[in-house]
Design a protein around this motif. Structure first.
Motif, PDB file in Angstrom:
ATOM      1  N   ALA A  23       0.853  -1.189   0.000  1.00 18.75           N
ATOM      2  CA  ALA A  23       0.000   0.000   0.000  1.00 18.75           C
ATOM      3  C   ALA A  23       0.886   1.236   0.000  1.00 18.75           C
ATOM      4  CB  ALA A  23      -0.907  -0.009   1.215  1.00 18.75           C
ATOM      5  N   ALA A  24       0.602   2.143  -0.913  1.00 14.30           N
ATOM      6  CA  ALA A  24       1.403   3.354  -1.058  1.00 14.30           C
ATOM      7  C   ALA A  24       0.610   4.583  -0.640  1.00 14.30           C
ATOM      8  CB  ALA A  24       1.876   3.506  -2.496  1.00 14.30           C
ATOM      9  N   SER A  25       1.323   5.559  -0.090  1.00 17.93           N
ATOM     10  CA  SER A  25       0.701   6.838   0.264  1.00 17.93           C
ATOM     11  C   SER A  25       1.757   7.933   0.207  1.00 17.93           C
ATOM     12  CB  SER A  25       0.090   6.772   1.666  1.00 17.93           C
ATOM     13  OG  SER A  25       1.093   6.528   2.633  1.00 17.93           O
ATOM     14  N   GLY A  26       1.275   9.145   0.084  1.00 14.50           N
ATOM     15  CA  GLY A  26       2.161  10.293   0.171  1.00 14.50           C
ATOM     16  C   GLY A  26       2.930  10.641  -1.085  1.00 14.50           C
ATOM     17  N   GLY A  27       2.593  10.058  -2.195  1.00 10.74           N
ATOM     18  CA  GLY A  27       3.305  10.379  -3.432  1.00 10.74           C
ATOM     19  C   GLY A  27       2.447  10.112  -4.643  1.00 10.74           C
ATOM     20  N   THR A  28       3.041  10.178  -5.800  1.00 15.60           N
ATOM     21  CA  THR A  28       2.302   9.956  -7.047  1.00 15.60           C
ATOM     22  C   THR A  28       2.480   8.520  -7.506  1.00 15.60           C
ATOM     23  OG1 THR A  28       4.206  10.794  -8.258  1.00 15.60           O
ATOM     24  CG2 THR A  28       2.444  12.362  -7.754  1.00 15.60           C
ATOM     25  N   PHE A  29       1.819   7.618  -6.795  1.00 15.29           N
ATOM     26  CA  PHE A  29       1.947   6.194  -7.094  1.00 15.29           C
ATOM     27  C   PHE A  29       1.589   5.894  -8.535  1.00 15.29           C
ATOM     28  CE2 PHE A  29       1.937   1.724  -6.109  1.00 15.29           C
ATOM     29  CZ  PHE A  29       0.934   1.182  -6.897  1.00 15.29           C
ATOM     30  N   SER A  30       0.551   6.513  -9.027  1.00 16.29           N
ATOM     31  CA  SER A  30       0.048   6.171 -10.360  1.00 16.29           C
ATOM     32  C   SER A  30       1.024   6.537 -11.467  1.00 16.29           C
ATOM     33  CB  SER A  30      -1.307   6.838 -10.598  1.00 16.29           C
ATOM     34  OG  SER A  30      -1.184   8.246 -10.515  1.00 16.29           O
ATOM     35  N   ASN A  31       1.992   7.371 -11.182  1.00 18.68           N
ATOM     36  CA  ASN A  31       2.986   7.763 -12.190  1.00 18.68           C
ATOM     37  C   ASN A  31       4.305   7.017 -12.040  1.00 18.68           C
ATOM     38  OD1 ASN A  31       1.198   9.652 -13.188  1.00 18.68           O
ATOM     39  ND2 ASN A  31       2.026  11.316 -11.928  1.00 18.68           N
ATOM     40  N   SER A  32       4.391   6.127 -11.082  1.00 19.08           N
ATOM     41  CA  SER A  32       5.670   5.505 -10.735  1.00 19.08           C
ATOM     42  C   SER A  32       5.700   4.028 -11.042  1.00 19.08           C
ATOM     43  CB  SER A  32       5.942   5.711  -9.245  1.00 19.08           C
ATOM     44  OG  SER A  32       7.154   5.070  -8.861  1.00 19.08           O
ATOM     45  N   GLY A  33       6.765   3.610 -11.719  1.00 17.70           N
ATOM     46  CA  GLY A  33       7.016   2.183 -11.792  1.00 17.70           C
ATOM     47  C   GLY A  33       7.309   1.670 -10.395  1.00 17.70           C
ATOM     48  N   MET A  34       7.054   0.382 -10.175  1.00 15.68           N
ATOM     49  CA  MET A  34       7.224  -0.201  -8.850  1.00 15.68           C
ATOM     50  C   MET A  34       7.986  -1.510  -8.951  1.00 15.68           C
ATOM     51  SD  MET A  34       5.795   1.856  -6.656  1.00 15.68           S
ATOM     52  CE  MET A  34       5.596   0.778  -5.217  1.00 15.68           C
ATOM     53  N   ALA A  35       8.481  -1.949  -7.794  1.00 18.91           N
ATOM     54  CA  ALA A  35       9.312  -3.154  -7.788  1.00 18.91           C
ATOM     55  C   ALA A  35       9.113  -3.964  -6.520  1.00 18.91           C
ATOM     56  CB  ALA A  35      10.778  -2.752  -7.912  1.00 18.91           C
ATOM     57  N   TRP A  36       9.398  -5.238  -6.616  1.00 19.60           N
ATOM     58  CA  TRP A  36       9.512  -6.143  -5.471  1.00 19.60           C
ATOM     59  C   TRP A  36      10.951  -6.668  -5.421  1.00 19.60           C
ATOM     60  CZ3 TRP A  36       6.001  -6.812  -1.730  1.00 19.60           C
ATOM     61  CH2 TRP A  36       4.659  -6.532  -1.989  1.00 19.60           C
ATOM     62  N   PHE A  37      11.477  -6.666  -4.227  1.00 22.94           N
ATOM     63  CA  PHE A  37      12.782  -7.267  -3.968  1.00 22.94           C
ATOM     64  C   PHE A  37      12.634  -8.225  -2.797  1.00 22.94           C
ATOM     65  CE2 PHE A  37      15.748  -4.813  -6.568  1.00 22.94           C
ATOM     66  CZ  PHE A  37      14.965  -3.730  -6.929  1.00 22.94           C
ATOM     67  N   ARG A  38      13.639  -9.039  -2.573  1.00 22.39           N
ATOM     68  CA  ARG A  38      13.649  -9.895  -1.395  1.00 22.39           C
ATOM     69  C   ARG A  38      15.066 -10.016  -0.864  1.00 22.39           C
ATOM     70  NH1 ARG A  38      12.145 -15.750  -4.205  1.00 22.39           N
ATOM     71  NH2 ARG A  38      14.172 -16.126  -5.219  1.00 22.39           N
ATOM     72  N   GLN A  39      15.150 -10.331   0.392  1.00 22.61           N
ATOM     73  CA  GLN A  39      16.454 -10.461   1.015  1.00 22.61           C
ATOM     74  C   GLN A  39      16.461 -11.662   1.953  1.00 22.61           C
ATOM     75  OE1 GLN A  39      17.869  -6.935   3.043  1.00 22.61           O
ATOM     76  NE2 GLN A  39      19.988  -7.589   2.793  1.00 22.61           N
ATOM     77  N   ILE A  40      17.362 -12.579   1.653  1.00 22.15           N
ATOM     78  CA  ILE A  40      17.586 -13.721   2.516  1.00 22.15           C
ATOM     79  C   ILE A  40      18.608 -13.303   3.561  1.00 22.15           C
ATOM     80  CG2 ILE A  40      18.397 -16.106   2.583  1.00 22.15           C
ATOM     81  CD1 ILE A  40      17.546 -16.249  -0.410  1.00 22.15           C
ATOM     82  N   ARG A  41      18.424 -13.757   4.766  1.00 19.59           N
ATOM     83  CA  ARG A  41      19.305 -13.358   5.855  1.00 19.59           C
ATOM     84  C   ARG A  41      20.759 -13.639   5.501  1.00 19.59           C
ATOM     85  NH1 ARG A  41      17.703 -15.222  11.768  1.00 19.59           N
ATOM     86  NH2 ARG A  41      15.914 -13.970  11.117  1.00 19.59           N
ATOM     87  N   GLY A  42      21.579 -12.624   5.635  1.00 23.79           N
ATOM     88  CA  GLY A  42      22.998 -12.778   5.372  1.00 23.79           C
ATOM     89  C   GLY A  42      23.398 -12.566   3.929  1.00 23.79           C
ATOM     90  N   LYS A  43      22.402 -12.295   3.089  1.00 20.14           N
ATOM     91  CA  LYS A  43      22.689 -12.091   1.671  1.00 20.14           C
ATOM     92  C   LYS A  43      22.218 -10.716   1.227  1.00 20.14           C
ATOM     93  CE  LYS A  43      22.579 -16.963   0.359  1.00 20.14           C
ATOM     94  NZ  LYS A  43      22.051 -17.961  -0.611  1.00 20.14           N
ATOM     95  N   GLU A  44      22.641 -10.320   0.046  1.00 16.00           N
ATOM     96  CA  GLU A  44      22.234  -9.023  -0.492  1.00 16.00           C
ATOM     97  C   GLU A  44      20.788  -9.082  -0.972  1.00 16.00           C
ATOM     98  OE1 GLU A  44      26.594  -7.462  -2.125  1.00 16.00           O
ATOM     99  OE2 GLU A  44      24.929  -7.791  -3.499  1.00 16.00           O
ATOM    100  N   ARG A  45      20.179  -7.908  -0.965  1.00 12.35           N
ATOM    101  CA  ARG A  45      18.819  -7.807  -1.477  1.00 12.35           C
ATOM    102  C   ARG A  45      18.828  -8.110  -2.969  1.00 12.35           C
ATOM    103  NH1 ARG A  45      15.569  -2.809   0.967  1.00 12.35           N
ATOM    104  NH2 ARG A  45      16.459  -3.855   2.793  1.00 12.35           N
ATOM    105  N   GLU A  46      17.832  -8.865  -3.445  1.00 14.73           N
ATOM    106  CA  GLU A  46      17.804  -9.254  -4.859  1.00 14.73           C
ATOM    107  C   GLU A  46      16.470  -8.892  -5.495  1.00 14.73           C
ATOM    108  OE1 GLU A  46      18.458 -13.488  -4.890  1.00 14.73           O
ATOM    109  OE2 GLU A  46      16.346 -13.926  -4.567  1.00 14.73           O
ATOM    110  N   PHE A  47      16.545  -8.657  -6.768  1.00 16.67           N
ATOM    111  CA  PHE A  47      15.383  -8.284  -7.586  1.00 16.67           C
ATOM    112  C   PHE A  47      14.421  -9.459  -7.715  1.00 16.67           C
ATOM    113  CE2 PHE A  47      12.888  -6.998 -11.076  1.00 16.67           C
ATOM    114  CZ  PHE A  47      12.965  -7.975 -12.069  1.00 16.67           C
ATOM    115  N   VAL A  48      13.135  -9.187  -7.641  1.00 20.97           N
ATOM    116  CA  VAL A  48      12.102 -10.203  -7.854  1.00 20.97           C
ATOM    117  C   VAL A  48      11.250  -9.849  -9.075  1.00 20.97           C
ATOM    118  CG1 VAL A  48      10.035 -11.307  -6.889  1.00 20.97           C
ATOM    119  CG2 VAL A  48      12.000 -10.791  -5.407  1.00 20.97           C
ATOM    120  N   ALA A  49      10.679  -8.635  -9.087  1.00 20.53           N
ATOM    121  CA  ALA A  49       9.790  -8.259 -10.184  1.00 20.53           C
ATOM    122  C   ALA A  49       9.658  -6.743 -10.229  1.00 20.53           C
ATOM    123  CB  ALA A  49       8.420  -8.892 -10.003  1.00 20.53           C
ATOM    124  N   ILE A  50       9.380  -6.233 -11.416  1.00 23.19           N
ATOM    125  CA  ILE A  50       9.070  -4.820 -11.581  1.00 23.19           C
ATOM    126  C   ILE A  50       7.841  -4.681 -12.463  1.00 23.19           C
ATOM    127  CG2 ILE A  50      11.358  -3.832 -11.174  1.00 23.19           C
ATOM    128  CD1 ILE A  50      11.818  -3.795 -14.194  1.00 23.19           C
TER     129      ILE A  50
END
Length: 120
Positions: A23-50
């Motif tokens: 859920a987004a608030s406080g900005g222009t969500f409808s004009n912004s591309g968005m992304a999902w990332f994930r992070q496994i403990r001890g590892k770098e954050r990685e791309f999931v989807a945009i």
């Protein structure tokens, strides 16, 4: 700055499904591309989807392609990640973020994350 709040994480058995929401608030969500990332403990954050600002273009990491689906509802300022056929390797903290690119180190707004745990 956009405020982002993820929900929908939890514990699921391998082969099961979860649906994450952002859920987004406080900005222009409808004009912004968005992304999902994930992070496994001890590892770098990685791309999931945009997803592009209008939802017409999406891109997935190879590891989730065919199992995860990203979508958005600009009327509600929300983004979802439908995750099917979950595997133990999908266990991670999942984050939603602004901007339509795959680089986790680029400047963007982040949510606090939601834990997904997949048991074998």
């Amino acid at each position: 700055q956009v405020q982002l709040v993820e929900s929908g994480g939890g514990l699921v058995q391998a082969g099961g499904s979860l649906r994450l929401s952002c859920a987004a608030s406080g900005g222009t969500f409808s004009n912004s591309g968005m992304a999902w990332f994930r992070q496994i403990r001890g590892k770098e954050r990685e791309f999931v989807a945009i997803i592009s600002w209008n939802g017409e273009d999406t891109l997935y990491a190879d590891s989730v392609k065919g199992r995860f689906t990203v979508s958005r509802d600009n009327t509600k300022s929300t983004m979802t990640l439908q995750m099917n056929n979950l595997k133990p390797d999908d266990t991670a903290v999942y984050y939603c973020a602004t901007n339509y690119n795959r680089n986790p180190n680029s400047k963007r707004d982040w949510g606090r994350g939601t834990q997904v745990t997949v048991s074998s």
